[in-house]
Structure formats: structure tokens, C-alpha cells
Scaffold this active site. Structure first.
Site, PDB file in Angstrom:
ATOM      1  N   HIS A 131       0.876  -1.180   0.000  1.00 46.94           N
ATOM      2  CA  HIS A 131       0.000   0.000   0.000  1.00 46.94           C
ATOM      3  C   HIS A 131       0.912   1.229   0.000  1.00 46.94           C
ATOM      4  CE1 HIS A 131      -2.745   2.976   1.859  1.00 46.94           C
ATOM      5  NE2 HIS A 131      -3.740   2.205   1.469  1.00 46.94           N
ATOM      6  N   ASP A 208       3.046  -4.376   8.250  1.00 46.30           N
ATOM      7  CA  ASP A 208       1.839  -3.579   8.046  1.00 46.30           C
ATOM      8  C   ASP A 208       0.657  -4.533   8.225  1.00 46.30           C
ATOM      9  OD1 ASP A 208      -0.426  -2.456   6.982  1.00 46.30           O
ATOM     10  OD2 ASP A 208       0.540  -1.625   5.209  1.00 46.30           O
ATOM     11  N   GLN A 211      -4.466  -5.066   7.025  1.00 45.63           N
ATOM     12  CA  GLN A 211      -5.460  -6.011   6.494  1.00 45.63           C
ATOM     13  C   GLN A 211      -5.450  -7.352   7.205  1.00 45.63           C
ATOM     14  OE1 GLN A 211      -7.783  -5.260   4.409  1.00 45.63           O
ATOM     15  NE2 GLN A 211      -7.058  -3.273   3.691  1.00 45.63           N
ATOM     16  N   LYS A 234     -10.599  -0.955  10.513  1.00 44.15           N
ATOM     17  CA  LYS A 234     -10.716  -2.166   9.698  1.00 44.15           C
ATOM     18  C   LYS A 234     -11.075  -3.373  10.566  1.00 44.15           C
ATOM     19  CE  LYS A 234      -7.399  -0.537   6.276  1.00 44.15           C
ATOM     20  NZ  LYS A 234      -8.178   0.046   5.187  1.00 44.15           N
ATOM     21  N   CYS A 372      -4.814   2.262  -3.718  1.00 38.34           N
ATOM     22  CA  CYS A 372      -3.612   2.845  -3.094  1.00 38.34           C
ATOM     23  C   CYS A 372      -2.423   1.896  -3.229  1.00 38.34           C
ATOM     24  CB  CYS A 372      -3.844   3.187  -1.620  1.00 38.34           C
ATOM     25  SG  CYS A 372      -5.155   4.367  -1.369  1.00 38.34           S
TER      26      CYS A 372
HETATM   27  N1  C6P Z   1      -6.305   0.408   2.887  1.00 38.51           N
HETATM   28  C1  C6P Z   1      -8.115   0.041   1.288  1.00 38.51           C
HETATM   29  O1  C6P Z   1      -9.183   0.319   0.759  1.00 38.51           O
HETATM   30  P1  C6P Z   1      -5.120   3.696   7.191  1.00 38.51           P
HETATM   31  O2  C6P Z   1      -5.713   4.495   6.077  1.00 38.51           O
HETATM   32  O3  C6P Z   1      -3.969   4.415   7.858  1.00 38.51           O
HETATM   33  O4  C6P Z   1      -6.130   3.178   8.159  1.00 38.51           O
HETATM   34  O5  C6P Z   1      -4.518   2.368   6.526  1.00 38.51           O
HETATM   35  C2  C6P Z   1      -3.612   2.481   5.477  1.00 38.51           C
HETATM   36  C3  C6P Z   1      -3.321   1.125   4.915  1.00 38.51           C
HETATM   37  C4  C6P Z   1      -2.053   0.605   5.082  1.00 38.51           C
HETATM   38  N2  C6P Z   1      -1.758  -0.627   4.643  1.00 38.51           N
HETATM   39  C5  C6P Z   1      -2.666  -1.409   4.046  1.00 38.51           C
HETATM   40  C6  C6P Z   1      -2.277  -2.797   3.628  1.00 38.51           C
HETATM   41  C7  C6P Z   1      -3.966  -0.928   3.849  1.00 38.51           C
HETATM   42  O6  C6P Z   1      -4.864  -1.705   3.273  1.00 38.51           O
HETATM   43  C8  C6P Z   1      -4.293   0.384   4.262  1.00 38.51           C
HETATM   44  C9  C6P Z   1      -5.662   0.960   3.996  1.00 38.51           C
HETATM   45  C10 C6P Z   1      -7.648   0.824   2.508  1.00 38.51           C
HETATM   46  O7  C6P Z   1      -7.406  -0.884   0.894  1.00 38.51           O
HETATM   47  C11 C6P Z   1      -7.808   2.290   2.292  1.00 38.51           C
HETATM   48  S1  C6P Z   1      -6.728   2.912   1.065  1.00 38.51           S
END
Ligand code: C6P
Length: 414
Positions: A131, A208, A211, A234, A372
Site C-alpha cells: 500500500h 503492516d 489487512q 478495519k 492505493c
Molecule cells: N487500505 C483500502 O481500501 P489507514 O488508512 O492508515 O487506516 O490504513 C492504510 C493502509 C495501510 N496498509 C494497508 C495494507 C492498507 O490496506 C491500508 C488501507 C484501505 O485498501 C484504504 S486505502
């Protein structure tokens, strides 16, 4: 009425659905079918209630006041920390830093540990399926420090090529930062292997967990990762809250992230003595209400049980995969043997966005685009995908509706 799937043993999906008031609503006159859980999950009533109870019952600033409300708010906030510690199997509560989310957690490490430990010529390894949150902070750091960013390639199934990873590792490697689960493909990465191999060359590892934290059982001590970042929203919790786990021995040596109230013990104009862990990294008034409600979300997951959730989601993924593959010209992007409940696909000659709009007309929420993860889309030579991602409250019936909605959309667009 939406039919709950008569599947997973021990999981009463119909009863679980009743805990999520939003699932009652209509979208464009149709029952909402929410399949955008990888972007953010819906919230159970217990989370909504916890937030309301905080603001209507004991809203106050924390760690500062001696009055009753301040004490109640502080106690509730700190209970969330303990629940988060148990949720990911951390050793001590000092290792749990509250952030705004995964993005802030990763940036915190880049700006503190990174600035302190990365020097010219050092190497940071990420993977080809990251991401943007796990790419850009390292690019900024490498640019500033004249360090080198290396990327583990992926194969055509969307799996990391581990032989290449082994070749990239060297004494120059100072950090390996990889996603546990790909948000765009669903691939579950072999993080245990990656962590052990990185440690063998003396590198630190950041996982990270944005997910993975909702789908997989997380035990940071067993993984032995140095950092693990995830987001409340999430995991059925509110937005604006996340956790950065770091090993205590590492956090103790890092400089602070932001300066301000809460992160200090003593301030004079000449010198500041920083607060103890974890407060050293929590400058300013935090997002108290949402952090308190985050505990209710983790309690919800614990009550249902990660194993039950995973079993149910695996069944949904398997069913969705076989049904979607029957649609002519549909190609699934990301076919790793190990996958979480995310399914990304493209259909020949039809733009993902057009499909997304037509599905929405049927009350079906999916995400379309690059998710993203632009470099990953570039690897597959596509601008983006349609992504359906499942949660504990989704059903087989909803997948049937997705497939029917797609067939209808294809007829209109062809
Ligand atoms: N992915 C998706 O629709 P935040 O925005 O800080 O809570 O998480 C960022 C982030 C970082 N790593 C991974 C693997 C992610 O999936 C995400 C967030 C969402 O896939 C929003 S872009």
C-alpha cells in the site's frame, strides 16, 4: 430481506448482522450489500454505544485531571490499551502506542527509528504489493538519508518471490517493511519467514497489519516482528485510531515523534525530559472517545472468535472465487494459495469504475481503482480492479447478488 448464509458451524451470521444497524439500510432502493470491508468495516451497535456513552457520560481529558470524569476517561482509555495488547499478543502495555491509524504508525517508525538508524548507503526492503502507506514514508526517508529502497518482486499469482528476497538481503539491509496481507489482492505473505531471514542479517522488521489484524490471529511475540501497525476502523472499530506495536527495547531507544503535552515528564526552556513509554509517543490530547470505543470493537471480535471469523470468510472467498470465474472474460487478479477474504478482478473491455457505478445502483458497495497500490497495478499492467472484500456479516446470498449484479452490468456495458 437478506438471507443469512446457512454455513459456518458455530457462527450465527443472521444474529451477527442484527448487531450492525447500517446493514438495515437501503441504497438506491435496494438492501445494502456491503463488500468494501478492506476499505473500512461497518460498526456493531456495541461500538456505537461505547462512543455515545463516553460523550454522554464521562467525556474529559485524560492523564491530566484528578476529577471523577477525568479518572473514568483515563481508566477507559487505558483499558483499551490492555485489550489491544492482548489482541496482538504483546508482552507489555508499554509496547502499545495509540496512533491515528496504520499510516501514522508506519510514519512514526520512519520519522523516529528511521531517522536515527538509517544512514547513507543503507538499504530498506519493501515488497511489490505494498500500500502507498508502506512505500512513501520509506521513499521520503531514503531520499533524506541517501539510503536505497529495494523491492521484493511478485509473481503472476501475486505472491512474493522469496528467492529474490533472499538475494536482496545483505549486511546493508537495515529494515524490511512488508504487508501481512495485501489489500489489493488478498495475498497472505509468509511474514514469519521474512522476519526470521531479516533478523539473520541484523535487520529490523515492520509488519503492516492493516489487512491482517481483522482476519488472522496475531501474536507479535511469536512472529517476533519489531514493529506491527494496524487500524481500528478495519477491525469493526472507529476511524482515527490505530496501534503501533514496537518491542520495548527498541521503543526505549527511539527519539520522540512529536513534541507537546503528554509526551513529557519535565520541561524547562533549557531541557525537556521525555515521558515513559508509551506516552513518549503520544503527544497532545488523543482521540479519546474513539479509542475507548475501539475496545468494544476488539471485544466484539474476541466474542465471535478469530477462528470462526476466518472460517466463515474463507468459505465466502471460496464460493465467490468459483462463482466469479463462471463469468465470461472475468479474470481474478491475485491467485495466491494463501489468501484472505479479498477478491480483485477485471473484466475484458470494461472499466472497473463503470462496473462499480452499476453495482452501486443495485445497492452493492465494492471498491474500484488502484486501491492505493499503484506500483502493484503497474506490475499487472492494469489501471485498477474491482475489489470485493468480505467481513463476518457477509453472506452467500450477497455473493449471489454480486454475481447477478455483474452479469446485469456486463449486459448493459457490452
Ligand atoms: N487500505 C483500502 O481500501 P489507514 O488508512 O492508515 O487506516 O490504513 C492504510 C493502509 C495501510 N496498509 C494497508 C495494507 C492498507 O490496506 C491500508 C488501507 C484501505 O485498501 C484504504 S486505502
Amino acid at each position: 430481506m437478506i438471507q443469512a448464509a446457512p454455513i459456518s458451524k458455530g457462527l450465527n451470521v443472521e444474529a451477527i448482522r442484527k448487531e450492525f444497524p447500517i446493514l438495515e439500510r437501503l441504497v438506491k432502493g435496494k438492501p445494502l450489500i456491503y463488500l468494501d470491508n478492506a476499505a473500512t468495516s461497518q460498526k456493531p451497535q456495541s461500538v456505537i454505544d461505547a462512543l455515545t456513552e463516553y460523550y454522554s457520560g464521562y467525556n474529559a481529558n485524560i492523564h491530566r485531571g484528578i476529577h471523577t470524569l477525568a479518572e473514568e476517561a483515563t481508566a477507559a482509555f487505558e483499558r483499551s490499551r490492555d485489550t489491544a495488547r492482548d489482541f496482538i499478543g504483546a508482552n507489555v502495555r508499554e509496547e502499545i502506542i495509540f496512533t491515528r491509524g496504520t499510516t501514522e504508525g508506519i510514519n512514526l517508525v520512519a520519522y523516529t527509528w528511521g531517522r536515527q538508524n538509517i544512514h547513507a548507503g543503507d538499504e530498506i526492503i519493501i515488497s511489490g504489493l505494498e500500500h502507498h502507506s508502506n512505500i512513501v514514508p520509506w521513499q521520503i526517508l531514503c531520499e533524506e538519508k541517501k539510503a536505497v529502497l529495494k523491492v521484493i518482486p511478485i509473481n503472476d499469482k501475486g505472491e512474493l518471490v522469496l528467492e529474490k528476497f533472499d538475494e536482496l538481503l545483505s549486511s546493508k539491509t537495515k529494515l524490511v517493511a512488508v504487508a501481512h496481507v495485501s489489500n489489493a489482492l488478498g495475498t497472505i505473505n509468509p511474514v514469519k519467514y521474512i522476519i526470521d531471514a531479516a533478523h539473520n542479517v541484523g535487520a529490523k522488521v515492520l509488519i503492516d497489519g492493516a489487512q491482517s489484524s481483522v482476519h488472522l490471529d496475531i501474536d507479535v511475540q511469536d512472529l517476533d516482528c519489531d514493529f506491527f501497525a494496524f487500524s481500528s476502523h478495519k477491525v469493526y472499530g472507529p476511524t482515527g485510531v490505530g496501534v503501533l506495536y514496537g518491542k520495548k527495547s527498541i521503543l526505549e531507544l527511539m527519539p520522540p515523534f512529536q513534541g507537546g503535552g503528554e509526551m513529557i515528564k519535565e520541561v524547562t526552556f533549557e531541557k525537556t525530559i521525555y515521558n515513559e513509554l508509551p506516552y513518549k509517543y503520544e503527544a497532545g490530547t488523543p482521540n479519546i472517545g474513539d479509542t475507548v470505543a475501539f475496545k468494544a470493537a476488539l471485544d466484539f471480535v474476541n466474542r465471535i472468535g478469530k477462528e470462526n471469523i476466518k472460517r466463515h470468510e474463507d468459505e465466502l472467498l471460496e464460493y465467490a472465487t468459483s462463482e466469479l470465474l463462471q463469468i465470461p472474460d472475468l479474470k481474478i487478479i491475485g491467485t495466491s494459495a494463501e489468501k484472505a477474504s479479498v477478491i480483485s478482478f477485471v473484466i475484458d473491455r470494461i472499466h472497473p469504475q463503470d462496473l462499480g457505478i452499476l453495482l452501486d445502483n443495485n445497492g452493492i458497495a465494492v471498491r474500484t481503482g488502484h486501491h492505493c497500490a499503484q506500483p502493484l497495478m503497474d506490475t499487472f499492467c492494469i489501471p485498477g480492479t474491482v475489489r470485493a472484500s468480505f467481513a463476518v456479516y457477509n453472506t452467500i446470498h450477497e455473493i449471489d447478488e454480486l454475481v447477478a449484479g455483474l452479469r446485469k452490468a456486463i449486459k448493459m456495458l457490452a
